[in-house]
Structures are given as structure tokens and as C-alpha cells.
Design an enzyme around this catalytic site. Structure first.
Site, PDB file in Angstrom:
ATOM      1  N   LYS A  40      -1.198 -23.600  -6.243  1.00  0.00           N
ATOM      2  CA  LYS A  40      -0.716 -23.356  -4.876  1.00  0.00           C
ATOM      3  C   LYS A  40      -1.402 -22.081  -4.374  1.00  0.00           C
ATOM      4  O   LYS A  40      -1.020 -20.976  -4.702  1.00  0.00           O
ATOM      5  CB  LYS A  40       0.805 -23.194  -4.861  1.00  0.00           C
ATOM      6  CG  LYS A  40       1.386 -23.592  -3.546  1.00  0.00           C
ATOM      7  CD  LYS A  40       2.087 -22.584  -2.707  1.00  0.00           C
ATOM      8  CE  LYS A  40       1.866 -21.181  -2.527  1.00  0.00           C
ATOM      9  NZ  LYS A  40       1.183 -20.787  -1.289  1.00  0.00           N
ATOM     10  N   GLY A  56       0.432 -12.038  -7.463  1.00  0.00           N
ATOM     11  CA  GLY A  56       0.924 -11.716  -6.125  1.00  0.00           C
ATOM     12  C   GLY A  56       1.731 -10.443  -6.179  1.00  0.00           C
ATOM     13  O   GLY A  56       1.562  -9.618  -7.085  1.00  0.00           O
ATOM     14  N   THR A  60       7.871 -10.796  -5.304  1.00  0.00           N
ATOM     15  CA  THR A  60       7.805 -12.252  -5.507  1.00  0.00           C
ATOM     16  C   THR A  60       7.764 -12.558  -7.004  1.00  0.00           C
ATOM     17  O   THR A  60       8.395 -13.514  -7.472  1.00  0.00           O
ATOM     18  CB  THR A  60       6.571 -12.861  -4.800  1.00  0.00           C
ATOM     19  OG1 THR A  60       6.569 -12.445  -3.446  1.00  0.00           O
ATOM     20  CG2 THR A  60       6.585 -14.365  -4.850  1.00  0.00           C
ATOM     21  N   GLY A  61       7.062 -11.732  -7.771  1.00  0.00           N
ATOM     22  CA  GLY A  61       6.993 -11.930  -9.226  1.00  0.00           C
ATOM     23  C   GLY A  61       8.367 -11.860  -9.865  1.00  0.00           C
ATOM     24  O   GLY A  61       8.706 -12.655 -10.748  1.00  0.00           O
ATOM     25  N   GLU A 117       0.741 -11.409 -12.783  1.00  0.00           N
ATOM     26  CA  GLU A 117      -0.226 -10.352 -12.427  1.00  0.00           C
ATOM     27  C   GLU A 117       0.241  -9.821 -11.085  1.00  0.00           C
ATOM     28  O   GLU A 117       0.096 -10.494 -10.074  1.00  0.00           O
ATOM     29  CB  GLU A 117      -1.631 -10.925 -12.259  1.00  0.00           C
ATOM     30  CG  GLU A 117      -2.187 -11.610 -13.478  1.00  0.00           C
ATOM     31  CD  GLU A 117      -2.877 -10.650 -14.429  1.00  0.00           C
ATOM     32  OE1 GLU A 117      -2.793  -9.422 -14.210  1.00  0.00           O
ATOM     33  OE2 GLU A 117      -3.483 -11.130 -15.385  1.00  0.00           O
ATOM     34  N   CYS A 176      -5.437  -5.462  -6.170  1.00  0.00           N
ATOM     35  CA  CYS A 176      -4.283  -5.076  -6.983  1.00  0.00           C
ATOM     36  C   CYS A 176      -4.585  -3.833  -7.814  1.00  0.00           C
ATOM     37  O   CYS A 176      -3.696  -3.056  -8.092  1.00  0.00           O
ATOM     38  CB  CYS A 176      -3.865  -6.233  -7.869  1.00  0.00           C
ATOM     39  SG  CYS A 176      -5.256  -6.957  -8.711  1.00  0.00           S
ATOM     40  N   GLU A 220       3.016   0.354  -3.155  1.00  0.00           N
ATOM     41  CA  GLU A 220       1.706  -0.261  -2.957  1.00  0.00           C
ATOM     42  C   GLU A 220       1.498  -0.544  -1.465  1.00  0.00           C
ATOM     43  O   GLU A 220       2.335  -1.171  -0.830  1.00  0.00           O
ATOM     44  CB  GLU A 220       1.628  -1.573  -3.740  1.00  0.00           C
ATOM     45  CG  GLU A 220       0.295  -2.259  -3.585  1.00  0.00           C
ATOM     46  CD  GLU A 220       0.192  -3.550  -4.378  1.00  0.00           C
ATOM     47  OE1 GLU A 220       1.090  -4.402  -4.254  1.00  0.00           O
ATOM     48  OE2 GLU A 220      -0.800  -3.714  -5.104  1.00  0.00           O
TER      49      GLU A 220
END
Ligand code: NAP
Ligand code: MG
Length: 505
Positions: free
Chosen positions: A189, A242, A246-247, A264, A298, A399
Site C-alpha cells: 500500500k 512512516g 501511525t507506527g 521504520e 527519516c 520531527e
């Protein structure tokens, strides 16, 4: 229904007006007929329309991947045959290199030089895993008496792979290549903002001889299609790249079915410049470290710590060069920095800069939206350098994912390490010094998955890439990924001359 037969796929132009889903070896429209429009962030212009997967489409992809894994031939191929198909994927990508680069530039607004490097690396990933898989296997244990124990590595099964918009082609390759190398089936996705090169990669996999159902591509909403895959009981593993929030959500949801999870996630990587460093190399490397990919990286080295003895000299060179960074036509080789992915991200970046100013920080370069001539309808931000910060500020701790670096002084090695580790993240880090003993000491103490010493680059096929702390877990781009797409089966046997009678009956 899925047949794991190989499908013949006709090559279409890489760049076109409409892109299909790839499910069960076929290019299909979505069940609802809905589409996603993708825009060029450099110009704001429409690039293409893409079939938008629904949950029904995601279900078809899961069933196809399941069938291909459970009853198909891919995982049963001799390893050399799978390796040949991976090499064929790489060679088709290589033959279409310029087209893939062009599409990646249009979909992301990044510079052509960045896209060339990333597409090259995506190709090399398939070549790396084609080689690595041949030497990947189990082990033999020293057992007492006439017992034997050996282990086998078996593919984990059906993998949902969810990728972000900053490195679409490269992230798709990091995920698909090791998974299919070991015999898994995948449902990818891609990020809704940048699905194009991932779809083309799915088509290339079919063209190269990957059987139907082994690689499926379902662009669609993260909260619907992504979430559906994460919760699906017939999906065995989720590999996600991502944001950290969300992780965390994915890890919680995957726990109901105890899926294997690798994450990651985000970063806020420190960049330490010691007083004996080669200052010019450190300046150039530090500029690349933050402004490459417009800071949407990242492992962007977004916290710059400079020893107090060289601070003034370093900063005058750093700021002067930051102001020379050229924005504009992403296809012009002379452009240093590309666009920001969309208006939301531009607003997020600007919000961080404004918060820093309100907190009393000082902007030494940039600090606002940019408007390169001829690209006024795109999304651009000036390379931004912020000083006079303290370590609690949002701009130091969170971040930003944009071209914004915060700069601080340190007085000795101990303080540098303390500041570097004062973060919830732990992805990248950089150390600039000519003193090898110091570099080694510092590298051992930094809490991060990657330490770059006098070096601006971190991602090479074979080099494990991944995070400590809230930057996630699992390693990609390396042999370790093969272990993370396999289960270890331990086979214990007894071939003794006398039968065993453990109960003494
Ligand atoms: P994101 O919002 O977390 O989205 C990443 C992907 O997850 C997208 O495909 C997104 O789909 C999907 N998604 C969103 N919500 C979901 C949910 N509830 N369930 C399942 N999938 C969901 O991150 P992003 O803004 O695209 O990417 C930037 C982030 O990625 C940064 O934080 C960056 O540090 C991180 N990153 C990390 C690495 C690394 O290797 N550690 C590499 C690159 C990027 P939609 O696009 O449809 O929303
Ligand atoms: Mg786009």
C-alpha cells in the site's frame, strides 16, 4: 480466483494518464471506480489518476496473496530461480531507468539527481537480494549423543507493506525485494500522495516472471485500506515505514492477530562536529544531511551540534552555503533542492518555524515559504537554519520532516553525547572528527541504528538500516531483513541405535 499462473503483461509507457491496481497478476480498476489524483508538488499540476483501492479490492489482494503463498509455486522454486527473477526485475528497471526517474520526479517534486540515486539504489536492492538469498539458510546445532538439530528458514507468509511518500520507489524496493526473495507474497500500500512508481514496479515484477498474486499493489487510504490489511487475520506480517504515531497505531492493531511487525519510523538525528574536524567537509556533509530531499528524510540530520571552539567559523560557512542552495526546476541538474510534498506539509514546517521564533529562537537563514520563478504554484520552503534554541523546544524535540535544522554549541564529548541522546528517536546520527579513537567512543555511546563518521551517506544495499527507541525496530536493506521475512523452524531428530523410552515403560 487466484491461479498462481504467470501472466503476460504488455509493457506500457511508464508515464501515462491512468494507473491501475495490480491484483492477482492483473491490472484492474477499483471495485468502486474511485480514483486518486496525484499532483506534481513542484508545479501543483495534475500528473495522473490512479485507481483507488477499496476494502473490497484489498480483500481480493489478500485472497490472491494467500492463494499464491499457500498453493502457489513461488516459494517452492529453487532459490537460484527466484534469484534469476529478482535479477530480471532489476534489469527491466535498468532498461527503463530514465522513465522511472522522470516519473519519480513528477510525483514527488524532488530533484532529478536525488531521484536518479534513489532509483539506482532500488535496482541494486533487487540485485543485492538476488545474491543474498542464495547464501541465506538455517544452521546446525551441536547435539548430545545421537540427536540432531538443524534449522530451516521458512517464508513468513503474506506480508502487508505500507510505505511513505518521501522515497516511494526506494521504500517499495526495500520491502518487496527481501520479501519475495525468501518466497513471501506481498500486498503493497503506497502513500496516497506518491503511488506511481510503486505501481510500475508491481507491473515490472509481473513482466519479469513473478507469478500472479505474489506481488499486489493497492494504493488507497491509509486509514481504510492500510488499516484493513493491518487487522486482516490472513495477513501474517506488516512492514511499515512512516510516522511514529501511525507506527504505534499499527503495532496496537496488529497485536490482535499477533502479526510479525517491523517499523521504520521517524527521527530527529544528531550531527556532531568536533573541533578537529575537516571543517569544509563537515559543512558540506551537514548541509547534505539536512537539505537532501528537502529535509523530508527519516534520517535527516536535523539537530546540528558544533563544538564551541569552531562554532563561529563553522556557522559562518554553513549559513553562507545554506543561502546559496538553489531551488527551482527539479529536472535542472543545477537545482540543489526540490519541492515540499504538499500544502499540509508546508504548513506543518512553517508552523514549527513560527513556534521556534515565538519561543525566542533566531532564524539565521530561510524561515519562510519560497517562490522560485516559474514554480509559484508549487510547494517550496527556504533552507532554514535556526539557532539560539534550548533543548526543550518543540523544534528541537519533534520531527519536522522539512528543510529546517536547529543548531547548538557543545563544550566537550560528554555533553555532545548527552545532547545527542536527549530525544525519543534513535535512527541516524553523524560524527565529524579526524580522531579515530574519539569517533569510535562516540559511535558506541550514541543511541541510534546508524552512525555516519565523516560521511553524509547511510543507505547502501547490505548496510542494516533501522532505528533504536521510537524510531522503530527491525532492519531493512540488509541480510537481517531476510530473517525478518522468515520463521525459523527447528528440527530435532534422533537416529540412535536403541529406541528412546523416556517414561521407562
Ligand atoms: P504516515 O502518515 O505515517 O503514512 C505512511 C503510510 O502509512 C502511508 O502509506 C499512509 O497512507 C499509511 N497510513 C496512514 N495511516 C494509516 C493507518 N492508520 N493504518 C495503516 N496505514 C496507514 O507517514 P508519512 O507522512 O507518509 O511519511 C513520513 C514519515 O515517514 C516521517 O515521520 C518519516 O520519518 C518516516 N519515514 C521513516 C523512514 C525510516 O526508514 N525509518 C523512511 C522514510 C520515512 P496514506 O498515504 O493514504 O495516508
Ligand atoms: Mg504526487
Amino acid at each position: 480466483m487466484a491461479t498462481s499462473q504467470q501472466t503476460t503483461v504488455e509493457q506500457e509507457a511508464v508515464k501515462r494518464d491512468f494507473y491501475h491496481l495490480v491484483i492477482n497478476g492483473e491490472k484492474v480498476k477499483s471495485s468502486t471506480g474511485e480514483t486518486i489524483k496525484t499532483y506534481n508538488p513542484a508545479t501543483g499540476e495534475l500528473v495522473a489518476e490512479v485507481a483507488k483501492a477499496s476494502q473490497e479490492d484489498a480483500e481480493r489482494a489478500v485472497q490472491a496473496a494467500r492463494e499464491a503463498f499457500d498453493n502457489g509455486k513461488w516459494k517452492k522454486y529453487p532459490v537460484g530461480k527466484r534469484a534469476r527473477v529478482l535479477n530480471k526485475i532489476a534489469s527491466i528497471m535498468r532498461s527503463r531507468f530514465n522513465e522511472l526517474v522522470e516519473l519519480e520526479v513528477l510525483d514527488t517534486g524532488k530533484t532529478i539527481a536525488a531521484a536518479q540515486g534513489q532509483v539506482s539504489q532500488a535496482i541494486e536492492d533487487f540485485e543485492f537480494y538476488a545474491g543474498a538469498i542464495v547464501g541465506h539458510g538455517g544452521s546446525v546445532n551441536n547435539m548430545p549423543g545421537q540427536f540432531q538439530n538443524y534449522t530451516e528458514k521458512e517464508p513468513v507468509g503474506v506480508c502487508a507493506q505500507i510505505t511513505p511518500w518521501n522515497y516511494p520507489m526506494m521504500m517499495a524496493a526495500w520491502k518487496i525485494a527481501p520479501a519475495i526473495a525468501v518466497g513471501c507474497s506481498v500486498i503493497v500500500k503506497p502513500a496516497s500522495l506518491t503511488p506511481l512508481t510503486t505501481i510500475v514496479l508491481g507491473e515490472i515484477c509481473l513482466e519479469a516472471g513473478v507469478p500472479a498474486g505474489v506481488v499486489n499493489i493497492v494504493p488507497g487510504s491509509g486509514s481504510q485500506v492500510g488499516n484493513y490489511l493491518v487487522e486482516h487475520p490472513q495477513v501474517d506480517k506488516v512492514a511499515f515505514t512512516g510516522s511514529t504515531p501511525t507506527g504505534k497505531d499499527i503495532m496496537k492493531k496488529a497485536s490482535d492477530t499477533l502479526k510479525r511487525v517491523t517499523l521504520e519510523l521517524g527521527g530527529k538525528s544528531p550531527n556532531l562536529v568536533f573541533p578537529d574536524a575537516d571543517i569544509d567537509a563537515a559543512v558540506d556533509g551537514s548541509l547534505f544531511g539536512i537539505f537532501y530531499n528537502s529535509g523530508q528524510s527519516c534520517e535527516a540530520r536535523s539537530r546540528l551540534y558544533v563544538h564551541e571552539d569552531i562554532y563561529d567559523e563553522f556557522m559562518s560557512k554553513f549559513v553562507e552555503k545554506a543561502k546559496q542552495i538553489k531551488l527551482g526546476d527539479p529536472f535542472d541538474k543545477g537545482t540543489h533542492m526540490g519541492a515540499i510534498i504538499d500544502q499540509d506539509q508546508l504548513d506543518t514546517i512553517d508552523g514549527y518555524v513560527k513556534s521556534a521564533i515565538e519561543d525566542g529562537a533566531e532564524v539565521l537563514a530561510g524561515g519562510k515559504q519560497a517562490h522560485p520563478e516559474g514554480y509559484e504554484n508549487g510547494f517550496w520552503y527556504e533552507p532554514t537554519v535556526i539557532a539560539n534554541v534550548n533543548h526543550d523546544m518543540k523544534v528541537v524535540q519533534e520531527e519536522i520532516f522539512g528543510p529546517v535544522v536547529v543548531v547548538m554549541k557543545f563544550k566537550d564529548e560528554k555533553e555532545a553525547i548527552k545532547l545527542a541522546n536527549d530525544t525519543v528517536f534513535g535512527l541516524g546520527s553523524a560524527v565529524w572528527t579526524k580522531d579515530g579513537a574519539q569517533a569510535t567512543r562516540v559511535a558506541k555511546q550514541i543511541q541510534a541504528g546508524i552512525v555516519m563518521v565523516n560521511c553524509p551517506f547511510s543507505a547502501f544495499p547490505g548496510t542494516p538500516f533501522g532505528g533504536y527507541k521510537q524510531s522503530g525496530f527491525g532492519r531493512e536493506l540488509s541480510i537481517e531483513s531476510l530473517d525478518l521475512y522468515t520463521e525459523t523452524k527447528s528440527i530435532v531428530s534422533y537416529f540412535g541405535s536403541r529406541p528412546l523410552n523416556p517414561l521407562g515403560l
